[in-house]
Write an enzyme that holds these catalytic residues in place. Structure first.
Site, PDB file in Angstrom:
ATOM      1  N   LYS A  96      16.302  28.040  23.870  1.00 22.83           N
ATOM      2  CA  LYS A  96      17.154  28.449  22.752  1.00 22.83           C
ATOM      3  C   LYS A  96      18.542  27.882  23.016  1.00 22.83           C
ATOM      4  O   LYS A  96      18.899  27.651  24.176  1.00 22.83           O
ATOM      5  CB  LYS A  96      17.242  29.982  22.668  1.00 22.83           C
ATOM      6  CG  LYS A  96      17.601  30.482  21.305  1.00 22.83           C
ATOM      7  CD  LYS A  96      16.368  30.538  20.415  1.00 22.83           C
ATOM      8  CE  LYS A  96      16.676  30.953  19.006  1.00 22.83           C
ATOM      9  NZ  LYS A  96      15.434  31.217  18.252  1.00 22.83           N
TER      10      LYS A  96
HETATM   11  P1  NAD Z   1      19.550  32.613   8.397  1.00 20.69           P
HETATM   12  O1  NAD Z   1      20.876  32.263   8.961  1.00 20.69           O
HETATM   13  O2  NAD Z   1      18.908  31.671   7.447  1.00 20.69           O
HETATM   14  O3  NAD Z   1      19.628  34.046   7.676  1.00 20.69           O
HETATM   15  C1  NAD Z   1      20.061  35.200   8.321  1.00 20.69           C
HETATM   16  C2  NAD Z   1      20.191  36.314   7.269  1.00 20.69           C
HETATM   17  O4  NAD Z   1      20.527  37.532   7.933  1.00 20.69           O
HETATM   18  C3  NAD Z   1      21.292  36.068   6.239  1.00 20.69           C
HETATM   19  O5  NAD Z   1      20.843  36.532   4.974  1.00 20.69           O
HETATM   20  C4  NAD Z   1      22.436  36.946   6.743  1.00 20.69           C
HETATM   21  O6  NAD Z   1      23.337  37.339   5.706  1.00 20.69           O
HETATM   22  C5  NAD Z   1      21.649  38.121   7.277  1.00 20.69           C
HETATM   23  N1  NAD Z   1      22.400  38.932   8.236  1.00 20.69           N
HETATM   24  C6  NAD Z   1      23.185  38.528   9.253  1.00 20.69           C
HETATM   25  N2  NAD Z   1      23.706  39.592   9.879  1.00 20.69           N
HETATM   26  C7  NAD Z   1      23.228  40.682   9.261  1.00 20.69           C
HETATM   27  C8  NAD Z   1      23.400  42.078   9.437  1.00 20.69           C
HETATM   28  N3  NAD Z   1      24.210  42.543  10.398  1.00 20.69           N
HETATM   29  N4  NAD Z   1      22.740  42.914   8.602  1.00 20.69           N
HETATM   30  C9  NAD Z   1      21.940  42.431   7.634  1.00 20.69           C
HETATM   31  N5  NAD Z   1      21.730  41.129   7.416  1.00 20.69           N
HETATM   32  C10 NAD Z   1      22.375  40.267   8.215  1.00 20.69           C
HETATM   33  O7  NAD Z   1      18.602  32.882   9.644  1.00 20.69           O
HETATM   34  P2  NAD Z   1      17.014  32.840   9.690  1.00 20.69           P
HETATM   35  O8  NAD Z   1      16.591  31.489  10.123  1.00 20.69           O
HETATM   36  O9  NAD Z   1      16.459  33.440   8.449  1.00 20.69           O
HETATM   37  O10 NAD Z   1      16.710  33.790  10.937  1.00 20.69           O
HETATM   38  C11 NAD Z   1      16.639  35.219  10.816  1.00 20.69           C
HETATM   39  C12 NAD Z   1      15.941  35.776  12.041  1.00 20.69           C
HETATM   40  O11 NAD Z   1      14.632  35.223  12.147  1.00 20.69           O
HETATM   41  C13 NAD Z   1      16.612  35.470  13.377  1.00 20.69           C
HETATM   42  O12 NAD Z   1      16.390  36.546  14.264  1.00 20.69           O
HETATM   43  C14 NAD Z   1      15.863  34.235  13.871  1.00 20.69           C
HETATM   44  O13 NAD Z   1      15.930  34.067  15.274  1.00 20.69           O
HETATM   45  C15 NAD Z   1      14.463  34.612  13.428  1.00 20.69           C
HETATM   46  N6  NAD Z   1      13.528  33.479  13.298  1.00 20.69           N
HETATM   47  C16 NAD Z   1      13.852  32.392  12.533  1.00 20.69           C
HETATM   48  C17 NAD Z   1      12.924  31.373  12.401  1.00 20.69           C
HETATM   49  C18 NAD Z   1      13.190  30.188  11.510  1.00 20.69           C
HETATM   50  O14 NAD Z   1      12.262  29.371  11.346  1.00 20.69           O
HETATM   51  N7  NAD Z   1      14.342  30.056  10.900  1.00 20.69           N
HETATM   52  C19 NAD Z   1      11.696  31.440  13.070  1.00 20.69           C
HETATM   53  C20 NAD Z   1      11.408  32.565  13.832  1.00 20.69           C
HETATM   54  C21 NAD Z   1      12.339  33.578  13.926  1.00 20.69           C
END
Ligand code: NAD
Length: 413
Positions: free
Chosen positions: A105
């Site tokens: 990461k």
């Molecule tokens: P992103 O940046 O696209 O979206 C994050 C979202 O979370 C946004 O809508 C933001 O406004 C919201 N957010 C941030 N802080 C917040 C809070 N305190 N309360 C409520 N909402 C909040 O990120 P993403 O890629 O969608 O990733 C989200 C999660 O999924 C992370 O934990 C990431 O590690 C995990 N993840 C992502 C992927 C991927 O392919 N992108 C794969 C596996 C896991």
């Protein structure tokens, strides 16, 4: 009472897994230690000519089963401990879904919303250049995570390729299709989550049609999960982002369009505004935390009314939160299983880049379903045979495979 940090949560899950698998103290020492940590200073010349310094990280937690793999996060609060925790989770996740990868990461402690596009590009390129000696298609393959997307991946791929002197698409995944990205990668994590929800509801004996869902986070994971769940006949009743939540908002496509053109949930004008805390305690069939770590914890877990929690985010439930949900009979599908669709299709992208051959969207979809269902069924079987939770079973499979790889490779010298 203070919350467990993401690293404490990850280590506590590893500790129970080591105990469940009856592995030795030597194996605990081996598996609880990240292999390589790089901390870098990332200078950025802002558009107003002022130079600012940001901290960047890349943690290669494990390379025992193959090159390390994991996303790049741009978020003001990231630090080394959280990056180590996320890299550890990637290690167990890749092993759980049978990918020939270790875990990694990385990220920069910056708020990307405060950067212009050109500033974001300069920061991404400089960060890539700082971590360049340790990444590569055979070494460590970054991907998007919170705060980054396919445009950051395009800049990373270009920076690496310019330095190599030739095009190296396989250095990152989650790229735009024209640069060697894969069909189906953008929606992959959400598609996988929908499969996990479908199987969890089956276990609980709840029909898919009209099942109600609340999603915390309306980013890449939250949005694409909502799309896939709706396509399966479920109803998304509430969604939230960092600014708060919204209930009964009507059309998902219209809400997304509003956000795409710069709107926010709070000025959408349709539906009822709620807080993130209220969203977590809605009376729904399925709750999907898809934002950041530690959102379900000892302070709010008792208020969760959902029958199933499917972890879209990494590490969204603390150990204490997990214990409370288990007591309440809530079925929790853990992050390393539920959100593994993203890394599975990242793997397909890397394979396509290596083969110089692109797969059709149907091929990607079918292979995702096959690989994820294999892991889901293995976890389900272990839950039944060992009477453990889904998280414990998933961790036992992931950690067990990495431990076995260590044993077989032996210790050099
Ligand atoms: P992103 O940046 O696209 O979206 C994050 C979202 O979370 C946004 O809508 C933001 O406004 C919201 N957010 C941030 N802080 C917040 C809070 N305190 N309360 C409520 N909402 C909040 O990120 P993403 O890629 O969608 O990733 C989200 C999660 O999924 C992370 O934990 C990431 O590690 C995990 N993840 C992502 C992927 C991927 O392919 N992108 C794969 C596996 C896991």
């Amino acid at each position: 009472m203070s919350l467990e940090s993401p690293l404490e949560t990850a280590l506590s899950q590893l500790r129970s897994s080591i105990e469940n698998l009856q592995l030795s103290e030597s194996m605990w020492n081996t598996l609880s230690t990240p292999r390589r940590i790089l901390e870098v200073a990332v200078p950025l010349r802002r558009d107003n000519s002022i130079v600012e310094m940001y901290k960047g990280y890349r943690v290669q937690y494990s390379t025992t089963r193959g090159p390390s793999k994991g996303g790049i996060r741009f978020h003001p609060d990231i630090d080394l401990n959280e990056t180590v925790a996320l890299a550890m989770l990637m290690t167990w996740k890749c092993a759980l879904v049978h990918l020939p990868y270790g875990g990694a990461k990385g990220g920069v402690a910056v708020d990307p919303l405060k950067l212009s596009v050109r500033e974001n590009e300069r920061l991404t390129r400089r960060y890539t250049s700082e971590i360049l000696p340790i990444i590569g298609p055979e070494r460590d393959i970054p991907a998007p995570d919170v705060g980054t997307d396919e445009k950051n991946m395009a800049w990373m791929m270009d920076t690496y390729s310019v330095n190599a002197g030739f095009s190296v698409p396989g250095v990152v995944t989650g790229k735009p299709i024209v640069l060697g990205g894969s069909l189906g990668r953008t929606s992959a994590t959400g598609d996988g989550i929908a499969i996990a929800v479908r199987e969890a509801l089956r276990v609980k004996g709840i029909g898919l049609d009209g099942a109600t869902v609340a999603i915390q986070g309306f980013g890449k994971v939250g949005y694409w999960s909502a799309v896939a769940l709706e396509a399966m006949g479920m109803k998304i009743v509430a969604i939230s982002d960092v600014s708060g939540g919204i209930k009964d908002f009507g059309s998902l496509a219209d809400l997304h369009q509003h956000i795409e053109v710069g709107g926010s949930l709070s000025n959408y004008g349709i539906g009822d505004l709620i807080t993130n805390a209220e969203l977590l305690s809605l009376d729904v069939d399925v709750l999907i935390p898809a934002a950041l770590a530690d959102s379900i914890n000892q302070e709010n877990a008792s208020k969760v009314l959902a029958k199933v929690v499917v972890e879209g985010a990494n590490g969204p439930t603390t150990p204490e939160g997990d214990r409370i949900l288990a007591e309440k009979g809530v079925l929790v599908i853990p992050d390393i299983l539920a959100n593994s669709g993203g890394v599975i299709v990242s793997y397909f992208e890397w394979v396509q880049d290596k083969q110089n051959y692109s797969w059709s969207a149907d091929e990607v979809k079918e292979n995702l379903e096959t690989m994820l269902m294999r892991a889901i069924n293995e976890v389900k079987d272990l839950v039944a045979s060992k009477e453990v939770s889904w998280r414990e079973a998933a961790m036992m499979l992931g950690v067990g495979r990495v431990a076995e790889a260590h044993k077989l490779r032996g210790l050099y010298p």
